[in-house]
Design an enzyme around this catalytic site. Structure first.
Site, PDB file in Angstrom:
ATOM      1  N   HIS A   6      -4.685 -21.140  11.474  1.00 26.82           N
ATOM      2  CA  HIS A   6      -6.089 -21.518  11.247  1.00 26.82           C
ATOM      3  C   HIS A   6      -6.896 -20.368  10.666  1.00 26.82           C
ATOM      4  O   HIS A   6      -7.639 -20.551   9.688  1.00 26.82           O
ATOM      5  CB  HIS A   6      -6.733 -21.993  12.544  1.00 26.82           C
ATOM      6  CG  HIS A   6      -8.210 -22.172  12.405  1.00 26.82           C
ATOM      7  ND1 HIS A   6      -8.763 -23.299  11.810  1.00 26.82           N
ATOM      8  CD2 HIS A   6      -9.257 -21.345  12.685  1.00 26.82           C
ATOM      9  CE1 HIS A   6     -10.078 -23.167  11.762  1.00 26.82           C
ATOM     10  NE2 HIS A   6     -10.402 -21.986  12.283  1.00 26.82           N
TER      11      HIS A   6
ATOM     12  N   ASP B 162      -7.716  -7.437   1.211  1.00 20.41           N
ATOM     13  CA  ASP B 162      -6.669  -7.626   2.210  1.00 20.41           C
ATOM     14  C   ASP B 162      -7.179  -7.150   3.556  1.00 20.41           C
ATOM     15  O   ASP B 162      -8.064  -6.299   3.631  1.00 20.41           O
ATOM     16  CB  ASP B 162      -5.397  -6.848   1.843  1.00 20.41           C
ATOM     17  CG  ASP B 162      -5.510  -5.373   2.177  1.00 20.41           C
ATOM     18  OD1 ASP B 162      -5.200  -4.985   3.331  1.00 20.41           O
ATOM     19  OD2 ASP B 162      -5.925  -4.583   1.306  1.00 20.41           O
TER      20      ASP B 162
ATOM     21  N   CYS C 233      -5.478 -27.634  12.881  1.00 22.40           N
ATOM     22  CA  CYS C 233      -6.599 -28.531  13.187  1.00 22.40           C
ATOM     23  C   CYS C 233      -6.279 -29.997  12.902  1.00 22.40           C
ATOM     24  O   CYS C 233      -6.889 -30.889  13.496  1.00 22.40           O
ATOM     25  CB  CYS C 233      -7.836 -28.097  12.403  1.00 22.40           C
ATOM     26  SG  CYS C 233      -8.581 -26.570  13.024  1.00 22.40           S
TER      27      CYS C 233
ATOM     28  N   CYS D  45     -11.742 -29.195   9.525  1.00 22.13           N
ATOM     29  CA  CYS D  45     -10.828 -28.210   8.942  1.00 22.13           C
ATOM     30  C   CYS D  45      -9.527 -28.890   8.548  1.00 22.13           C
ATOM     31  O   CYS D  45      -8.970 -29.689   9.303  1.00 22.13           O
ATOM     32  CB  CYS D  45     -10.564 -27.087   9.934  1.00 22.13           C
ATOM     33  SG  CYS D  45      -9.348 -25.872   9.349  1.00 22.13           S
TER      34      CYS D  45
ATOM     35  N   CYS E  61      -6.589 -27.335   7.964  1.00 23.99           N
ATOM     36  CA  CYS E  61      -5.370 -26.557   8.235  1.00 23.99           C
ATOM     37  C   CYS E  61      -4.406 -27.351   9.102  1.00 23.99           C
ATOM     38  O   CYS E  61      -4.774 -28.328   9.766  1.00 23.99           O
ATOM     39  CB  CYS E  61      -5.721 -25.220   8.888  1.00 23.99           C
ATOM     40  SG  CYS E  61      -6.046 -25.282  10.660  1.00 23.99           S
TER      41      CYS E  61
ATOM     42  N   GLY F 171      -0.209   5.944   2.835  1.00 22.95           N
ATOM     43  CA  GLY F 171      -1.028   7.098   3.162  1.00 22.95           C
ATOM     44  C   GLY F 171      -1.837   6.935   4.436  1.00 22.95           C
ATOM     45  O   GLY F 171      -1.904   7.848   5.266  1.00 22.95           O
TER      46      GLY F 171
ATOM     47  N   ASP G  90       0.846  -1.182   0.000  1.00 23.18           N
ATOM     48  CA  ASP G  90       0.000   0.000   0.000  1.00 23.18           C
ATOM     49  C   ASP G  90       0.888   1.240   0.000  1.00 23.18           C
ATOM     50  O   ASP G  90       2.096   1.160   0.178  1.00 23.18           O
ATOM     51  CB  ASP G  90      -0.978  -0.007   1.169  1.00 23.18           C
ATOM     52  CG  ASP G  90      -0.298  -0.060   2.525  1.00 23.18           C
ATOM     53  OD1 ASP G  90       0.889   0.282   2.609  1.00 23.18           O
ATOM     54  OD2 ASP G  90      -0.954  -0.434   3.503  1.00 23.18           O
TER      55      ASP G  90
END
Length: 437
Positions: free
Chosen positions: A398, A329, A372, A367, A369, A120, A117
């Site tokens: 996660h 984002d 998990c 899940c 991930c 600003g 970014d």
């Protein structure tokens, strides 16, 4: 509810960037979405370090690091790109050092696309004393029609913002600095991100319309200067991969200002240089997000990608996608993870609650991930109670997985033609469980 999306393994990123990118810019339109205002779509965003299949969530690595994770973990959870902050990296370690290291991706060992970014928001919120104004705005207690608060916001702006740029003090050591459009472009070119944003002025909902109008004209003047500086720096750094410049669209919650800003940025041309894409920023209330993005998307057309800055709640993804957002984002998945808040299809919960002390099942059943599939809720509960650093790592893995996979599932549902059924199932379950943790 079908939650197969939460367990689906993501497609891994390449282990290294392509040596000779075949395409370093451009957006290919995929499947159009008929739901909502009919502005949603899937697509492929091309960058010098790979493709981003959209819609996509981009995890935030503010200081060249997604907090508590190493980049390999970020890749394993399925992220296609990361976003870092120009303000923070300018102050520490310095954009010149990142340039010397080969750019942001090389510096942090991330092989895929990167965003930065403009700095600003942080310049004004962290460095110029706007935090008080922003805190009042989002406290829920401020009357945004109060003329006294309008005056306070305007005075805060006028103390640090002029037609050329912004003066601020480092939140690290108090040293005085100045950002202009040209400075922001130089910093972002040195950071070497694939996608960077034009320098814009931050306003809040407490700023009156008269100031919003002045600020919008200033932001557009800075945007033209950004395009000119970008052209010059690109030509000076011909040995570097091409960096895309996306224009930031302001205008608060005023339809005429948002539409004007979108048209102005879409048409802006400086010697043949135009914006490669667009970001939606600035002051808005969450309930108006879809409406404001719709105004903007209708003016921008379909040929260039659109990024929604700072958004990550599930209901916001759906309204954002329907109104035409391609990428998102936000720091929230990792930020709330460090405070023990865990995302699930049934809403957020706090793993430090007593009920998890002897819960030897995963944080979220089904899940896929790493957390998990390897650890129990009781273990993560223990880590937070014991104030172990690993707690933040496991919770962040996660939450980022959940968020990345949710937006991936939205993309798949559009391509498969079952978006509305997926949306209704997901939000019906997620929002029916009460307030977030």
């Amino acid at each position: 509810m079908n939650t197969h999306w939460l367990s689906t393994a993501p497609t891994p990123l390449p282990t290294e960037p392509p040596r000779v990118p075949t395409r370093d810019r451009g957006f290919e339109l995929g499947t159009r979405l008929n739901a909502g205002p009919g502005l949603g779509r899937t697509g492929v965003l091309h960058t010098a370090h790979g493709e981003i299949h959209t819609p996509a969530f981009i995890p935030v690595g503010t200081k060249a690091n997604v907090k508590a994770l190493v980049p390999e973990m970020v890749a394993d959870l399925g992220a296609q790109a990361v976003l870092a902050n120009a303000y923070h990296l300018y102050l520490q370690p310095g954009s010149d050092l990142v340039d010397e290291a080969g750019g942001l991706g090389s510096f942090m060992n991330w092989p895929g696309p990167t965003y930065t970014d403009s700095g600003g928001f942080q310049v004004l919120s962290l460095g110029a004393g706007f935090k008080k104004v922003l805190s009042q705005e989002f406290s829920g207690s401020a009357n945004t029609d109060d003329p006294r608060l309008h005056m306070q916001a305007v005075k805060a702006s006028e103390a640090v913002v002029d037609e050329d740029g912004v003066v601020f003090r480092s939140h690290i050591d108090g040293t005085r600095h100045r950002f202009t459009a040209e400075v922001s472009m130089r910093i972002q070119h040195e950071l070497g991100s694939d996608i960077m944003f034009s320098f814009d002025e931050l306003t809040s909902l407490l700023h009156p319309r008269s100031y919003q109008e002045e600020s919008l004209e200033r932001t557009h003047a800075w945007a033209r200067r950004c395009l000119r500086a970008h052209a010059r720096l690109t030509e000076e750094r011909v040995d570097k991969p091409y960096q895309q410049l996306w224009g930031v669209i302001q205008g608060a919650q005023y339809e005429d200002l948002r539409r004007k800003a979108a048209r102005t940025m879409a048409e802006m041309d400086e010697g043949g240089w135009r914006f490669d894409g667009f970001g939606l920023g600035g002051a808005l209330e969450k309930e108006n997000l879809g409406t404001i993005l719709t105004w903007v998307s209708e003016e921008l057309g379909e040929d260039r990608p659109r990024h929604l800055l700072g958004i990550s709640e599930p209901e916001d993804f759906f309204s954002g996608v329907e109104a035409g957002a391609d990428t998102f984002d936000c720091v929230n998945p990792s930020r709330v993870a460090r405070n023990a808040a865990i995302y699930s299809p049934d809403g957020r919960f706090n793993v430090t609650n007593a009920r998890f002390k002897r819960d030897f099942s995963p944080l979220v059943e089904g899940c896929g991930c790493y957390t998990c599939t390897h650890y129990s809720a009781a273990y993560v509960h223990h880590l937070f109670k014991a104030k172990e650093m690993l707690a933040s790592t496991l919770a962040t893995i996660h939450n980022e997985w959940f968020t990345v996979r949710l937006v991936d599932a939205i993309r798949d549902s559009i391509d498969n033609g079952d978006y509305e059924a997926f949306r209704d199932d997901m939000l019906g379950r997620y929002t029916s469980k009460g307030s977030p943790a």
